[in-house]
Design a protein around this motif. Structure first.
Motif, PDB file in Angstrom:
ATOM      1  N   THR A  53      27.208  46.041  20.806  1.00  0.00           N
ATOM      2  CA  THR A  53      26.703  44.839  20.150  1.00  0.00           C
ATOM      3  C   THR A  53      25.189  44.909  20.014  1.00  0.00           C
ATOM      4  OG1 THR A  53      28.479  43.511  21.139  1.00  0.00           O
ATOM      5  CG2 THR A  53      26.602  42.323  20.227  1.00  0.00           C
ATOM      6  N   GLU A  54      24.698  44.692  18.799  1.00  0.00           N
ATOM      7  CA  GLU A  54      23.263  44.667  18.555  1.00  0.00           C
ATOM      8  C   GLU A  54      22.720  43.288  18.919  1.00  0.00           C
ATOM      9  OE1 GLU A  54      21.437  47.192  17.574  1.00  0.00           O
ATOM     10  OE2 GLU A  54      23.040  48.618  17.065  1.00  0.00           O
ATOM     11  N   LEU A  55      21.717  43.269  19.796  1.00  0.00           N
ATOM     12  CA  LEU A  55      21.201  42.020  20.332  1.00  0.00           C
ATOM     13  C   LEU A  55      19.689  41.933  20.180  1.00  0.00           C
ATOM     14  CD1 LEU A  55      23.166  42.094  23.725  1.00  0.00           C
ATOM     15  CD2 LEU A  55      23.725  40.694  21.735  1.00  0.00           C
ATOM     16  N   VAL A  56      19.184  40.749  20.438  1.00  0.00           N
ATOM     17  CA  VAL A  56      17.746  40.533  20.606  1.00  0.00           C
ATOM     18  C   VAL A  56      17.532  40.023  22.031  1.00  0.00           C
ATOM     19  CG1 VAL A  56      15.705  39.263  19.844  1.00  0.00           C
ATOM     20  CG2 VAL A  56      17.404  39.998  18.166  1.00  0.00           C
ATOM     21  N   LEU A  57      16.642  40.676  22.747  1.00  0.00           N
ATOM     22  CA  LEU A  57      16.273  40.243  24.091  1.00  0.00           C
ATOM     23  C   LEU A  57      14.929  39.539  23.996  1.00  0.00           C
ATOM     24  CD1 LEU A  57      16.525  42.277  27.378  1.00  0.00           C
ATOM     25  CD2 LEU A  57      14.419  41.081  26.806  1.00  0.00           C
ATOM     26  N   LYS A  58      14.850  38.312  24.513  1.00  0.00           N
ATOM     27  CA  LYS A  58      13.633  37.519  24.420  1.00  0.00           C
ATOM     28  C   LYS A  58      13.100  37.218  25.815  1.00  0.00           C
ATOM     29  CE  LYS A  58      15.037  35.472  20.037  1.00  0.00           C
ATOM     30  NZ  LYS A  58      15.326  34.231  19.289  1.00  0.00           N
ATOM     31  N   ALA A  59      11.851  37.589  26.039  1.00  0.00           N
ATOM     32  CA  ALA A  59      11.208  37.380  27.338  1.00  0.00           C
ATOM     33  C   ALA A  59       9.901  36.627  27.142  1.00  0.00           C
ATOM     34  CB  ALA A  59      10.947  38.717  28.022  1.00  0.00           C
ATOM     35  N   MET A  60       9.520  35.861  28.158  1.00  0.00           N
ATOM     36  CA  MET A  60       8.290  35.083  28.084  1.00  0.00           C
ATOM     37  C   MET A  60       7.078  36.006  27.947  1.00  0.00           C
ATOM     38  SD  MET A  60       7.529  31.905  27.953  1.00  0.00           S
ATOM     39  CE  MET A  60       9.029  31.172  28.599  1.00  0.00           C
ATOM     40  N   LYS A  61       6.128  35.603  27.121  1.00  0.00           N
ATOM     41  CA  LYS A  61       4.898  36.372  26.992  1.00  0.00           C
ATOM     42  C   LYS A  61       4.196  36.441  28.348  1.00  0.00           C
ATOM     43  CE  LYS A  61       3.798  35.573  22.125  1.00  0.00           C
ATOM     44  NZ  LYS A  61       2.837  34.986  21.169  1.00  0.00           N
ATOM     45  N   PRO A  62       3.611  37.589  28.693  1.00  0.00           N
ATOM     46  CA  PRO A  62       2.975  37.736  30.009  1.00  0.00           C
ATOM     47  C   PRO A  62       1.959  36.652  30.332  1.00  0.00           C
ATOM     48  CG  PRO A  62       3.164  39.870  28.957  1.00  0.00           C
ATOM     49  CD  PRO A  62       3.593  38.861  27.934  1.00  0.00           C
ATOM     50  N   GLU A  63       1.172  36.215  29.338  1.00  0.00           N
ATOM     51  CA  GLU A  63       0.147  35.208  29.612  1.00  0.00           C
ATOM     52  C   GLU A  63       0.763  33.858  29.975  1.00  0.00           C
ATOM     53  OE1 GLU A  63       0.271  35.664  24.993  1.00  0.00           O
ATOM     54  OE2 GLU A  63       0.511  36.918  26.791  1.00  0.00           O
ATOM     55  N   LEU A  64       1.953  33.560  29.416  1.00  0.00           N
ATOM     56  CA  LEU A  64       2.632  32.317  29.776  1.00  0.00           C
ATOM     57  C   LEU A  64       3.353  32.466  31.114  1.00  0.00           C
ATOM     58  CD1 LEU A  64       4.052  31.152  26.321  1.00  0.00           C
ATOM     59  CD2 LEU A  64       2.036  30.328  27.522  1.00  0.00           C
ATOM     60  N   TYR A  65       3.888  33.650  31.359  1.00  0.00           N
ATOM     61  CA  TYR A  65       4.511  33.915  32.652  1.00  0.00           C
ATOM     62  C   TYR A  65       3.498  33.722  33.770  1.00  0.00           C
ATOM     63  CZ  TYR A  65       7.309  36.301  36.211  1.00  0.00           C
ATOM     64  OH  TYR A  65       8.024  36.599  37.357  1.00  0.00           O
ATOM     65  N   GLU A  66       2.275  34.160  33.540  1.00  0.00           N
ATOM     66  CA  GLU A  66       1.223  34.001  34.548  1.00  0.00           C
ATOM     67  C   GLU A  66       0.893  32.533  34.795  1.00  0.00           C
ATOM     68  OE1 GLU A  66      -0.054  36.286  36.420  1.00  0.00           O
ATOM     69  OE2 GLU A  66       1.001  37.956  35.453  1.00  0.00           O
ATOM     70  N   ARG A  67       1.183  31.676  33.827  1.00  0.00           N
ATOM     71  CA  ARG A  67       0.959  30.235  33.984  1.00  0.00           C
ATOM     72  C   ARG A  67       2.140  29.556  34.683  1.00  0.00           C
ATOM     73  NH1 ARG A  67      -0.298  28.150  28.069  1.00  0.00           N
ATOM     74  NH2 ARG A  67       0.235  26.180  29.124  1.00  0.00           N
ATOM     75  N   GLY A  68       3.133  30.346  35.077  1.00  0.00           N
ATOM     76  CA  GLY A  68       4.280  29.802  35.785  1.00  0.00           C
ATOM     77  C   GLY A  68       5.406  29.339  34.890  1.00  0.00           C
ATOM     78  N   ILE A  69       5.342  29.665  33.594  1.00  0.00           N
ATOM     79  CA  ILE A  69       6.383  29.248  32.646  1.00  0.00           C
ATOM     80  C   ILE A  69       7.476  30.316  32.607  1.00  0.00           C
ATOM     81  CG2 ILE A  69       6.859  28.645  30.252  1.00  0.00           C
ATOM     82  CD1 ILE A  69       3.892  27.797  30.069  1.00  0.00           C
ATOM     83  N   ARG A  70       8.710  29.901  32.768  1.00  0.00           N
ATOM     84  CA  ARG A  70       9.819  30.823  32.897  1.00  0.00           C
ATOM     85  C   ARG A  70      10.929  30.526  31.895  1.00  0.00           C
ATOM     86  NH1 ARG A  70       6.291  32.491  35.612  1.00  0.00           N
ATOM     87  NH2 ARG A  70       6.309  33.095  37.821  1.00  0.00           N
ATOM     88  N   VAL A  71      11.652  31.570  31.525  1.00  0.00           N
ATOM     89  CA  VAL A  71      12.927  31.411  30.834  1.00  0.00           C
ATOM     90  C   VAL A  71      13.943  30.985  31.887  1.00  0.00           C
ATOM     91  CG1 VAL A  71      14.792  32.661  29.709  1.00  0.00           C
ATOM     92  CG2 VAL A  71      12.439  33.084  29.017  1.00  0.00           C
ATOM     93  N   SER A  72      14.799  30.014  31.545  1.00  0.00           N
ATOM     94  CA  SER A  72      15.723  29.495  32.548  1.00  0.00           C
ATOM     95  C   SER A  72      16.986  28.952  31.893  1.00  0.00           C
ATOM     96  CB  SER A  72      15.053  28.385  33.359  1.00  0.00           C
ATOM     97  OG  SER A  72      14.876  27.228  32.555  1.00  0.00           O
ATOM     98  N   ASP A  73      17.870  28.410  32.743  1.00  0.00           N
ATOM     99  CA  ASP A  73      19.097  27.782  32.244  1.00  0.00           C
ATOM    100  C   ASP A  73      18.790  26.627  31.303  1.00  0.00           C
ATOM    101  OD1 ASP A  73      21.100  29.309  33.530  1.00  0.00           O
ATOM    102  OD2 ASP A  73      20.713  28.285  35.416  1.00  0.00           O
ATOM    103  N   ARG A  74      17.626  26.031  31.451  1.00  0.00           N
ATOM    104  CA  ARG A  74      17.253  24.913  30.583  1.00  0.00           C
ATOM    105  C   ARG A  74      17.173  25.360  29.123  1.00  0.00           C
ATOM    106  NH1 ARG A  74      11.958  21.738  32.305  1.00  0.00           N
ATOM    107  NH2 ARG A  74      11.110  23.825  32.036  1.00  0.00           N
ATOM    108  N   ASP A  75      16.718  26.605  28.886  1.00  0.00           N
ATOM    109  CA  ASP A  75      16.661  27.131  27.520  1.00  0.00           C
ATOM    110  C   ASP A  75      18.056  27.293  26.939  1.00  0.00           C
ATOM    111  OD1 ASP A  75      13.668  27.873  27.188  1.00  0.00           O
ATOM    112  OD2 ASP A  75      14.203  28.760  29.106  1.00  0.00           O
ATOM    113  N   VAL A  76      18.981  27.755  27.776  1.00  0.00           N
ATOM    114  CA  VAL A  76      20.372  27.920  27.341  1.00  0.00           C
ATOM    115  C   VAL A  76      20.990  26.560  27.061  1.00  0.00           C
ATOM    116  CG1 VAL A  76      22.646  28.776  27.994  1.00  0.00           C
ATOM    117  CG2 VAL A  76      20.595  30.076  28.628  1.00  0.00           C
ATOM    118  N   GLU A  77      20.738  25.599  27.946  1.00  0.00           N
ATOM    119  CA  GLU A  77      21.262  24.246  27.761  1.00  0.00           C
ATOM    120  C   GLU A  77      20.742  23.629  26.461  1.00  0.00           C
ATOM    121  OE1 GLU A  77      20.888  19.786  29.774  1.00  0.00           O
ATOM    122  OE2 GLU A  77      19.883  21.489  30.700  1.00  0.00           O
TER     123      GLU A  77
END
Length: 263
Positions: free
Chosen positions: A40-64
């Motif tokens: 299956t061809e997919l797209v993987l999406k990860a938080m930009k490093p500068e936002l990750y450093e600010r404590g912002i995370r990908v989480s279940d809330r994004d899926v919800e």
């Protein structure tokens, strides 16, 4: 014995980016990963490093949030039965899954771009031309009536609790790729929901964001046909005060930008 865990293979360099995330081409190299079978061809999406450093995370809330948007899109299709040139033109929202990185993912120069244990989002690759239709601050491309109507409808349909916006993806047309047998359709990804409770993360601009969006929104003929023109937040802000709060811009806007503009 249980099924063998799925294995992902993906590029170390992103092929695209949004306001908050980097997008990597990805494929299920082996097994079944989160319900996606081999190849299956997919797209993987990860938080930009500068936002990750600010404590912002990908989480279940994004899926919800994306699941809620998908549910509203299905309800919209059922109740509104949108059409173009006499043929169905439904709104579809991609399903997204939450994964966890095992080991650091690094670039060819050794820079860490996704950390061990960091969450990421997975969804199927969109085939076809990618466009942005509207944003969470009220910007509109002006050439896609159905997405703006859908956004307005979500606020009305939920009694003012949710506004699905920041719509982007592929607009189907004859001669292009079909989706679920349809030529005309909108296949959307990475929406924002502005909610009354502000429960959906950094792109959820809350009640103030909803008012801001409507202050910039110009109802089109679909809004008019379905009687939504007068269905707007109580005491809508003037365009002048909306600009002072948050201007309508193409990219996604964040909660702290709304705060800075109003504080």
């Amino acid at each position: 014995m249980g099924a063998k865990p799925g294995i992902l293979a993906f590029d170390s360099a992103p092929f695209g980016e949004g306001s908050s995330r980097l997008a990597f081409r990805c494929k299920v190299a082996e097994g079944n990963y989160k319900g996606f079978p081999t190849n299956t061809e997919l797209v993987l999406k990860a938080m930009k490093p500068e936002l990750y450093e600010r404590g912002i995370r990908v989480s279940d809330r994004d899926v919800e949030m994306q699941r809620k948007a998908a549910d509203l899109a299905q309800e919209f299709n059922r109740l509104m039965q949108p059409k173009k040139h006499g043929r169905s033109c439904n709104v579809h929202m991609l399903e997204t899954k939450l994964g966890t990185m095992t080991g650091h993912k690094v670039t060819s120069t050794g820079k860490v771009i996704i950390r061990d244990g960091e969450g990421f989002l997975l969804e199927q690759m969109i085939i076809g031309e990618f466009d942005k239709f509207n944003s969470n601050s009220g910007w509109s491309c002006g050439t896609a009536k159905l997405p703006d109507f859908f956004s307005h409808w979500t606020w009305v349909h939920t009694g003012g609790r949710y506004l699905v916006c920041d719509l982007q993806g592929h607009r189907g047309r004859p001669g292009g790729p079909l989706y679920q047998g349809e030529s005309y359709y909108y296949l959307l990804t990475d929406p924002a929901i502005c909610s009354f409770e502000r429960k959906f993360g950094i792109t959820d601009l809350g009640k103030q964001g909803i008012k801001n969006w409507f202050a910039h929104h110009v109802c089109n003929e679909l809004c008019e046909t379905h009687g939504l023109v007068q269905a707007r937040p109580a005491s809508p802000m003037t365009m002048r005060s909306a600009r002072a709060t948050l201007i309508a811009r193409r990219r996604s806007s964040y909660v702290d930008e709304m705060c800075h503009a109003t504080c």
